[in-house]
Write a protein that holds these residues in place. Structure first.
Motif, PDB file in Angstrom:
ATOM      1  N   PHE A 129       0.829  -1.209   0.000  1.00 35.35           N
ATOM      2  CA  PHE A 129       0.000   0.000   0.000  1.00 35.35           C
ATOM      3  C   PHE A 129       0.862   1.257   0.000  1.00 35.35           C
ATOM      4  O   PHE A 129       0.546   2.226  -0.669  1.00 35.35           O
ATOM      5  N   LYS A 130       1.934   1.245   0.742  1.00 34.93           N
ATOM      6  CA  LYS A 130       2.777   2.437   0.840  1.00 34.93           C
ATOM      7  C   LYS A 130       3.430   2.791  -0.491  1.00 34.93           C
ATOM      8  O   LYS A 130       3.788   3.932  -0.721  1.00 34.93           O
ATOM      9  N   ARG A 131       3.585   1.811  -1.370  1.00 36.13           N
ATOM     10  CA  ARG A 131       4.172   2.083  -2.684  1.00 36.13           C
ATOM     11  C   ARG A 131       3.197   2.767  -3.629  1.00 36.13           C
ATOM     12  O   ARG A 131       3.595   3.316  -4.645  1.00 36.13           O
ATOM     13  N   THR A 132       1.899   2.742  -3.316  1.00 32.07           N
ATOM     14  CA  THR A 132       0.911   3.398  -4.169  1.00 32.07           C
ATOM     15  C   THR A 132       0.905   4.895  -3.889  1.00 32.07           C
ATOM     16  O   THR A 132       1.373   5.351  -2.844  1.00 32.07           O
ATOM     17  N   LYS A 133       0.353   5.644  -4.815  1.00 32.05           N
ATOM     18  CA  LYS A 133       0.304   7.102  -4.683  1.00 32.05           C
ATOM     19  C   LYS A 133      -0.426   7.514  -3.402  1.00 32.05           C
ATOM     20  O   LYS A 133       0.029   8.373  -2.660  1.00 32.05           O
ATOM     21  N   ARG A 134      -1.584   6.908  -3.142  1.00 34.80           N
ATOM     22  CA  ARG A 134      -2.358   7.274  -1.960  1.00 34.80           C
ATOM     23  C   ARG A 134      -1.734   6.743  -0.677  1.00 34.80           C
ATOM     24  O   ARG A 134      -1.909   7.295   0.383  1.00 34.80           O
ATOM     25  N   GLY A 135      -1.021   5.636  -0.785  1.00 36.47           N
ATOM     26  CA  GLY A 135      -0.456   5.006   0.393  1.00 36.47           C
ATOM     27  C   GLY A 135       0.694   5.748   1.020  1.00 36.47           C
ATOM     28  O   GLY A 135       0.997   5.552   2.190  1.00 36.47           O
ATOM     29  N   ARG A 136       1.342   6.619   0.279  1.00 32.97           N
ATOM     30  CA  ARG A 136       2.502   7.332   0.816  1.00 32.97           C
ATOM     31  C   ARG A 136       2.150   8.216   2.002  1.00 32.97           C
ATOM     32  O   ARG A 136       2.988   8.510   2.833  1.00 32.97           O
ATOM     33  N   HIS A 137       0.913   8.649   2.085  1.00 30.26           N
ATOM     34  CA  HIS A 137       0.505   9.589   3.130  1.00 30.26           C
ATOM     35  C   HIS A 137      -0.246   8.908   4.276  1.00 30.26           C
ATOM     36  O   HIS A 137      -0.852   9.571   5.090  1.00 30.26           O
ATOM     37  N   MET A 138      -0.199   7.584   4.325  1.00 28.01           N
ATOM     38  CA  MET A 138      -0.932   6.843   5.343  1.00 28.01           C
ATOM     39  C   MET A 138      -0.303   6.975   6.721  1.00 28.01           C
ATOM     40  O   MET A 138       0.909   7.141   6.843  1.00 28.01           O
ATOM     41  N   ALA A 139      -1.151   6.857   7.711  1.00 31.36           N
ATOM     42  CA  ALA A 139      -0.653   6.832   9.083  1.00 31.36           C
ATOM     43  C   ALA A 139       0.136   5.535   9.296  1.00 31.36           C
ATOM     44  O   ALA A 139      -0.077   4.556   8.589  1.00 31.36           O
ATOM     45  N   ARG A 140       0.987   5.531  10.273  1.00 28.16           N
ATOM     46  CA  ARG A 140       1.824   4.365  10.529  1.00 28.16           C
ATOM     47  C   ARG A 140       0.993   3.137  10.917  1.00 28.16           C
ATOM     48  O   ARG A 140       1.345   2.016  10.592  1.00 28.16           O
ATOM     49  N   ASP A 141      -0.114   3.346  11.610  1.00 32.11           N
ATOM     50  CA  ASP A 141      -0.906   2.214  12.091  1.00 32.11           C
ATOM     51  C   ASP A 141      -2.114   1.906  11.210  1.00 32.11           C
ATOM     52  O   ASP A 141      -2.958   1.117  11.599  1.00 32.11           O
ATOM     53  N   GLY A 142      -2.226   2.500  10.028  1.00 35.39           N
ATOM     54  CA  GLY A 142      -3.319   2.147   9.129  1.00 35.39           C
ATOM     55  C   GLY A 142      -3.981   3.355   8.506  1.00 35.39           C
ATOM     56  O   GLY A 142      -3.421   4.439   8.448  1.00 35.39           O
ATOM     57  N   PHE A 143      -5.197   3.143   8.054  1.00 30.01           N
ATOM     58  CA  PHE A 143      -5.996   4.174   7.397  1.00 30.01           C
ATOM     59  C   PHE A 143      -7.446   3.841   7.630  1.00 30.01           C
ATOM     60  O   PHE A 143      -7.788   2.715   7.979  1.00 30.01           O
ATOM     61  N   ASN A 144      -8.321   4.818   7.436  1.00 32.82           N
ATOM     62  CA  ASN A 144      -9.739   4.509   7.576  1.00 32.82           C
ATOM     63  C   ASN A 144     -10.351   4.120   6.233  1.00 32.82           C
ATOM     64  O   ASN A 144     -11.052   3.136   6.128  1.00 32.82           O
ATOM     65  N   VAL A 145     -10.079   4.887   5.181  1.00 26.77           N
ATOM     66  CA  VAL A 145     -10.636   4.579   3.870  1.00 26.77           C
ATOM     67  C   VAL A 145      -9.642   4.977   2.775  1.00 26.77           C
ATOM     68  O   VAL A 145      -8.987   6.002   2.881  1.00 26.77           O
ATOM     69  N   LEU A 146      -9.523   4.123   1.775  1.00 21.71           N
ATOM     70  CA  LEU A 146      -8.750   4.422   0.575  1.00 21.71           C
ATOM     71  C   LEU A 146      -9.664   4.198  -0.617  1.00 21.71           C
ATOM     72  O   LEU A 146     -10.375   3.199  -0.676  1.00 21.71           O
ATOM     73  N   SER A 147      -9.644   5.100  -1.575  1.00 23.20           N
ATOM     74  CA  SER A 147     -10.476   4.981  -2.769  1.00 23.20           C
ATOM     75  C   SER A 147      -9.609   5.054  -4.012  1.00 23.20           C
ATOM     76  O   SER A 147      -8.740   5.912  -4.119  1.00 23.20           O
ATOM     77  N   TYR A 148      -9.893   4.153  -4.932  1.00 25.79           N
ATOM     78  CA  TYR A 148      -9.196   4.129  -6.220  1.00 25.79           C
ATOM     79  C   TYR A 148     -10.250   4.250  -7.317  1.00 25.79           C
ATOM     80  O   TYR A 148     -10.948   3.291  -7.622  1.00 25.79           O
ATOM     81  N   PRO A 149     -10.401   5.431  -7.912  1.00 23.56           N
ATOM     82  CA  PRO A 149     -11.447   5.651  -8.913  1.00 23.56           C
ATOM     83  C   PRO A 149     -11.201   4.923 -10.233  1.00 23.56           C
ATOM     84  O   PRO A 149     -10.096   4.463 -10.503  1.00 23.56           O
ATOM     85  N   TYR A 154      -9.133  -0.071  12.268  1.00 25.75           N
ATOM     86  CA  TYR A 154      -8.672   1.312  12.452  1.00 25.75           C
ATOM     87  C   TYR A 154      -9.853   2.243  12.707  1.00 25.75           C
ATOM     88  O   TYR A 154      -9.808   3.109  13.582  1.00 25.75           O
ATOM     89  N   ILE A 155     -10.928   2.053  11.950  1.00 25.13           N
ATOM     90  CA  ILE A 155     -12.131   2.872  12.113  1.00 25.13           C
ATOM     91  C   ILE A 155     -12.694   2.707  13.518  1.00 25.13           C
ATOM     92  O   ILE A 155     -13.045   3.683  14.182  1.00 25.13           O
ATOM     93  N   GLU A 156     -12.756   1.464  13.984  1.00 22.37           N
ATOM     94  CA  GLU A 156     -13.268   1.193  15.334  1.00 22.37           C
ATOM     95  C   GLU A 156     -12.360   1.795  16.402  1.00 22.37           C
ATOM     96  O   GLU A 156     -12.834   2.401  17.366  1.00 22.37           O
ATOM     97  N   ARG A 157     -11.056   1.641  16.234  1.00 20.45           N
ATOM     98  CA  ARG A 157     -10.093   2.186  17.204  1.00 20.45           C
ATOM     99  C   ARG A 157     -10.233   3.685  17.351  1.00 20.45           C
ATOM    100  O   ARG A 157     -10.078   4.233  18.437  1.00 20.45           O
ATOM    101  N   ARG A 158     -10.512   4.371  16.256  1.00 20.55           N
ATOM    102  CA  ARG A 158     -10.613   5.833  16.289  1.00 20.55           C
ATOM    103  C   ARG A 158     -12.024   6.318  16.608  1.00 20.55           C
ATOM    104  O   ARG A 158     -12.270   7.520  16.633  1.00 20.55           O
TER     105      ARG A 158
END
Length: 146
Positions: A54-74, A96-100
């Protein structure tokens, strides 16, 4: 319209039916009833195994260290004729959604709106997206009460 909710961890299999109903409601209200899209439900176990991908993708570079809530690929990221019907793919990290303390229905709607071109980079875009989210969540809440 084909909405596929795919649990990538067994513990999320029970939520597929509810998420399908929710997604179908939002897509119909947004007048995209002839479009297809997929939602992947994942959690900590999946995230730990596939974090680097995921981190290698364009959107994944900005992810939090412990995950993400939602990622969308149009759909624009998909090649070939299938993309005419395909809205895209949404990934929801339910752990992650539940934790937050966030709401999975809201995050699903947020991901769908990203597929439709809504964003929150600029202030005006964020205001427009938040307005649409409020409107759709109110409609969904009214439908639930009936």
């Amino acid at each position: 319209m084909q909405i596929r909710i795919i649990p990538l961890e067994k513990k999320f299999a029970r939520q597929c039916h509810q998420m399908t109903r929710v997604a179908r409601f939002f897509i119909r209200v947004l007048y995209y009833a002839k479009s297809d899209f997929e939602v992947y439900l994942l959690g900590d176990r999946f995230w730990k195994r596939h974090r680097e991908e995921f981190k290698r993708t364009k959107r994944g570079r900005h992810m939090a260290r412990d995950g993400f809530n939602v990622l969308s690929y149009p759909h624009s990221l998909f090649p070939g004729p299938y993309r005419k019907k395909m809205l895209g793919i949404v990934y929801l990290d339910l752990d992650y959604i539940e934790r937050r303390g966030e709401d999975a229905v809201f995050m699903l709607l947020h991901g769908i709106l990203h597929l439709l071109g809504y964003g929150h980079v600029r202030k005006n875009d964020r205001i427009r997206m938040e307005r649409q989210e409020r409107r759709l969540l109110e409609m969904f809440a009214k439908r639930r009460r009936v």
